[in-house]
Write a protein that holds these residues in place. Structure first.
Motif, PDB file in Angstrom:
ATOM      1  N   VAL A  81       0.841  -1.197   0.000  1.00  0.00           N
ATOM      2  CA  VAL A  81       0.000   0.000   0.000  1.00  0.00           C
ATOM      3  C   VAL A  81       0.879   1.252   0.000  1.00  0.00           C
ATOM      4  CG1 VAL A  81      -1.726   1.306   1.300  1.00  0.00           C
ATOM      5  CG2 VAL A  81      -1.910  -1.180   1.131  1.00  0.00           C
ATOM      6  N   THR A  82       1.978   1.189   0.727  1.00  0.00           N
ATOM      7  CA  THR A  82       2.929   2.307   0.741  1.00  0.00           C
ATOM      8  C   THR A  82       3.537   2.509  -0.647  1.00  0.00           C
ATOM      9  OG1 THR A  82       3.486   1.898   3.055  1.00  0.00           O
ATOM     10  CG2 THR A  82       5.056   3.186   1.773  1.00  0.00           C
ATOM     11  N   PHE A  83       3.895   1.399  -1.310  1.00  0.00           N
ATOM     12  CA  PHE A  83       4.439   1.502  -2.666  1.00  0.00           C
ATOM     13  C   PHE A  83       3.427   2.169  -3.601  1.00  0.00           C
ATOM     14  CE2 PHE A  83       4.648  -0.069  -7.001  1.00  0.00           C
ATOM     15  CZ  PHE A  83       5.949   0.254  -7.349  1.00  0.00           C
ATOM     16  N   SER A  84       2.169   1.750  -3.521  1.00  0.00           N
ATOM     17  CA  SER A  84       1.135   2.327  -4.383  1.00  0.00           C
ATOM     18  C   SER A  84       0.979   3.822  -4.130  1.00  0.00           C
ATOM     19  CB  SER A  84      -0.209   1.612  -4.151  1.00  0.00           C
ATOM     20  OG  SER A  84      -0.152   0.285  -4.605  1.00  0.00           O
ATOM     21  N   ASN A  85       1.084   4.223  -2.876  1.00  0.00           N
ATOM     22  CA  ASN A  85       0.998   5.643  -2.530  1.00  0.00           C
ATOM     23  C   ASN A  85       2.171   6.424  -3.115  1.00  0.00           C
ATOM     24  OD1 ASN A  85       1.905   7.876  -0.310  1.00  0.00           O
ATOM     25  ND2 ASN A  85      -0.322   7.819  -0.531  1.00  0.00           N
ATOM     26  N   LEU A  86       3.377   5.864  -3.021  1.00  0.00           N
ATOM     27  CA  LEU A  86       4.555   6.528  -3.580  1.00  0.00           C
ATOM     28  C   LEU A  86       4.449   6.601  -5.104  1.00  0.00           C
ATOM     29  CD1 LEU A  86       7.375   4.893  -1.412  1.00  0.00           C
ATOM     30  CD2 LEU A  86       6.381   7.173  -1.159  1.00  0.00           C
ATOM     31  N   PHE A  87       3.937   5.531  -5.707  1.00  0.00           N
ATOM     32  CA  PHE A  87       3.755   5.508  -7.152  1.00  0.00           C
ATOM     33  C   PHE A  87       2.751   6.584  -7.578  1.00  0.00           C
ATOM     34  CE2 PHE A  87       1.922   4.095 -11.133  1.00  0.00           C
ATOM     35  CZ  PHE A  87       3.017   3.607 -11.845  1.00  0.00           C
ATOM     36  N   SER A  88       1.688   6.761  -6.805  1.00  0.00           N
ATOM     37  CA  SER A  88       0.695   7.794  -7.101  1.00  0.00           C
ATOM     38  C   SER A  88       1.316   9.181  -7.058  1.00  0.00           C
ATOM     39  CB  SER A  88      -0.465   7.712  -6.106  1.00  0.00           C
ATOM     40  OG  SER A  88      -1.232   6.558  -6.321  1.00  0.00           O
ATOM     41  N   SER A  89       2.202   9.396  -6.095  1.00  0.00           N
ATOM     42  CA  SER A  89       2.887  10.690  -5.995  1.00  0.00           C
ATOM     43  C   SER A  89       3.765  10.926  -7.215  1.00  0.00           C
ATOM     44  CB  SER A  89       3.738  10.736  -4.718  1.00  0.00           C
ATOM     45  OG  SER A  89       2.928  10.625  -3.568  1.00  0.00           O
ATOM     46  N   LEU A  90       4.468   9.870  -7.642  1.00  0.00           N
ATOM     47  CA  LEU A  90       5.309   9.982  -8.839  1.00  0.00           C
ATOM     48  C   LEU A  90       4.449  10.276 -10.061  1.00  0.00           C
ATOM     49  CD1 LEU A  90       8.030   9.670 -10.296  1.00  0.00           C
ATOM     50  CD2 LEU A  90       7.567   7.209 -10.453  1.00  0.00           C
ATOM     51  N   LEU A  91       3.308   9.610 -10.154  1.00  0.00           N
ATOM     52  CA  LEU A  91       2.397   9.810 -11.275  1.00  0.00           C
ATOM     53  C   LEU A  91       1.878  11.248 -11.296  1.00  0.00           C
ATOM     54  CD1 LEU A  91       1.358   7.994 -13.545  1.00  0.00           C
ATOM     55  CD2 LEU A  91      -0.633   7.475 -12.126  1.00  0.00           C
ATOM     56  N   ALA A  92       1.533  11.764 -10.126  1.00  0.00           N
ATOM     57  CA  ALA A  92       1.053  13.146 -10.032  1.00  0.00           C
ATOM     58  C   ALA A  92       2.124  14.133 -10.488  1.00  0.00           C
ATOM     59  CB  ALA A  92       0.627  13.450  -8.601  1.00  0.00           C
ATOM     60  N   PHE A  93       3.389  13.805 -10.184  1.00  0.00           N
ATOM     61  CA  PHE A  93       4.504  14.660 -10.585  1.00  0.00           C
ATOM     62  C   PHE A  93       4.696  14.644 -12.102  1.00  0.00           C
ATOM     63  CE2 PHE A  93       9.005  15.220 -11.616  1.00  0.00           C
ATOM     64  CZ  PHE A  93       9.272  16.443 -11.001  1.00  0.00           C
ATOM     65  N   ILE A  94       4.515  13.452 -12.698  1.00  0.00           N
ATOM     66  CA  ILE A  94       4.773  13.284 -14.126  1.00  0.00           C
ATOM     67  C   ILE A  94       3.627  13.779 -14.996  1.00  0.00           C
ATOM     68  CG2 ILE A  94       5.098  11.508 -15.925  1.00  0.00           C
ATOM     69  CD1 ILE A  94       6.750   9.941 -13.922  1.00  0.00           C
ATOM     70  N   ILE A  95       2.411  13.761 -14.483  1.00  0.00           N
ATOM     71  CA  ILE A  95       1.231  14.098 -15.300  1.00  0.00           C
ATOM     72  C   ILE A  95       1.353  15.454 -16.010  1.00  0.00           C
ATOM     73  CG2 ILE A  95      -1.182  14.857 -15.054  1.00  0.00           C
ATOM     74  CD1 ILE A  95      -1.672  12.326 -13.415  1.00  0.00           C
ATOM     75  N   PRO A  96       1.711  16.554 -15.339  1.00  0.00           N
ATOM     76  CA  PRO A  96       1.860  17.818 -16.073  1.00  0.00           C
ATOM     77  C   PRO A  96       2.938  17.742 -17.153  1.00  0.00           C
ATOM     78  CG  PRO A  96       1.733  18.209 -13.712  1.00  0.00           C
ATOM     79  CD  PRO A  96       1.919  16.743 -13.889  1.00  0.00           C
ATOM     80  N   LEU A  97       3.997  16.978 -16.876  1.00  0.00           N
ATOM     81  CA  LEU A  97       5.060  16.819 -17.868  1.00  0.00           C
ATOM     82  C   LEU A  97       4.556  16.016 -19.066  1.00  0.00           C
ATOM     83  CD1 LEU A  97       8.061  16.015 -15.467  1.00  0.00           C
ATOM     84  CD2 LEU A  97       7.248  18.241 -16.274  1.00  0.00           C
ATOM     85  N   MET A  98       3.683  15.050 -18.802  1.00  0.00           N
ATOM     86  CA  MET A  98       3.067  14.280 -19.885  1.00  0.00           C
ATOM     87  C   MET A  98       2.228  15.181 -20.782  1.00  0.00           C
ATOM     88  SD  MET A  98       1.856  10.929 -17.742  1.00  0.00           S
ATOM     89  CE  MET A  98       0.585  10.570 -18.945  1.00  0.00           C
TER      90      MET A  98
END
Length: 408
Positions: free
Chosen positions: A39-56
């Motif tokens: 669950v912690t990994f999924s949360n960290l992955f979500s944070s990374l995804l949120a960071f990348i989304i504007p760049l996408m």
């Protein structure tokens, strides 16, 4: 003795992640602290995804707008208008079908509040990774830069700036293909551990398979309709056209990539009698700009998730989402999950947090059906090519009619 390495595709990995997540979440003898690790990994992955989304957004839209308008001739304009119209129409059809059918088996009664959904397990720790830009700013910047680069290129300038964003697009695609997409099974595993632990998973899975079947039927229906229209307009047998498309359809299911299916799809177009000039232009172009199947899948999944959690959904909101998504998915990477990754930044239009539990559910639901959406994309590409060819030589390039030779 040589042991052959088994390489599972993305969909089998996702299904395995769902199954394991459901099982692990139900095992009472596993200490809660251990369940909190995925669950912690999924949360960290979500944070990374949120960071990348504007760049996408910047990476895809700037290049997409620049490419679509580069040297825009009448053939390109005709192909773009029909492809975009087909994608939008597919999204609207999916919305009306979903609004008529999904409420029959999806009920929001008794569902957990959206903010509390999947909150049965907490994370061990969090990393405060904030995006450099918010989504709105990234969209505004992307459209301004895309249109500006297009204008500069019409003035025989802007090549340096174009190459900067072209290479930035390659970087984003590389990040998606080497980090984001390969880690999705682990991300989904953590989500389903939490959902299973909280007891929500069984109702969700009971809905998933029905949505899956409806979407596939909708794909096949739209493919049949497109080839019927193309066959009637070109005075060809639609059954024969569909038969010639079968290799392209199944290749797309296996590769989950419109780009990887281009060589096979060009051969399908040749068998359907499309001239070389048109098929070698239209098939690669439509692989990028025509995403009817992906649109149908995403709209259906979004409607299912919104209905499941009792969130508002109406025609006006979905029309805005569909129209925006039709542009956003242009230049989606030719890799499994490319369309949904490109769509994530725009889920806020329908009130879904792309990095929250509803966004996670949407990604999972979409990716398990991605191969069928891709197959619908490439199949309808050939039907569009048949229509565009006749329109082009009949109304635009009459002087080139001598090149309009039926092949096959």
């Amino acid at each position: 003795m040589n042991i052959k390495k088994v390489n599972l595709g993305l969909v089998p990995k996702l299904l395995l992640a769902i199954l394991l997540g459901v099982i692990v979440g139900q095992l009472s003898f596993i200490p809660t602290v251990l369940m909190r690790i995925p669950v912690t990994f999924s949360n960290l992955f979500s944070s990374l995804l949120a960071f990348i989304i504007p760049l996408m957004i910047i990476g895809f839209i700037v290049k997409g707008i620049s490419d679509l308008t580069e040297g825009a001739g009448k053939l390109l304009g005709l192909a773009t208008v029909i492809s975009y119209g087909s994608t939008i129409l597919g999204g609207l059809v999916a919305y009306f079908v979903a609004s008529a059918v999904f409420p029959l088996f999806i009920s929001a009664q008794g569902q957990t509040d959206v903010q509390e959904a999947g909150a049965g397990l907490t994370t061990l720790f969090e990393i405060p990774l904030k995006p450099m830009l918010d989504v709105t700013a990234a969209i505004a910047f992307s459209f301004i830069m895309g249109m500006s680069i297009s204008w500069l290129k019409s003035q025989k300038k802007g090549e340096t700036l174009y190459h900067v964003f072209d290479e930035f697009n390659l970087i984003i695609v590389k990040v998606l293909n080497t980090a984001i997409i390969p880690l999705l099974p682990f991300f989904i595993f953590g989500n389903f551990v939490s959902l299973s632990y909280s007891g929500e998973v069984f109702e969700i899975l009971s809905i998933f398979w029905r949505v899956f079947l409806i979407v596939i039927v909708l794909h096949l229906t739209l493919i049949a309709l497109w080839f019927t229209v193309a066959g009637l307009y070109r005075r060809k047998n639609p059954i024969k056209l569909l038969k010639n498309q079968i290799p392209g359809y199944f290749t797309a299911i296996g590769t989950q990539s419109s780009a990887a299916t281009i060589p096979i799809n060009i051969e399908c177009a040749r068998k359907n009698g499309v001239s070389r000039k048109i098929r070698e232009f239209m098939i690669p172009l439509c692989a990028t700009i025509h995403l009817l199947g992906s649109m149908v899948t995403i709209v259906s999944c979004v409607y299912a998730v919104l209905t499941l959690y009792g969130m508002p959904v109406n025609l006006g909101m979905m029309t805005s989402f569909i129209a925006t998504l039709g542009i956003a998915m242009v230049a989606a990477p030719g890799a499994p999950g490319g369309a949904i990754m490109s769509a994530l930044p725009f889920l806020t239009i329908v009130g879904i947090d792309p990095t929250g539990i509803l966004g996670n559910l949407l990604i999972t639901l979409y990716l398990t059906q991605d191969s069928f959406g891709t197959a619908a994309n490439v199949s309808c590409d050939n039907a569009i090519t048949l229509v565009v060819e006749k329109l082009y030589f009949k109304y635009i390039a009459k002087e080139e009619k001598s090149e309009f030779i039926e092949e096959g």
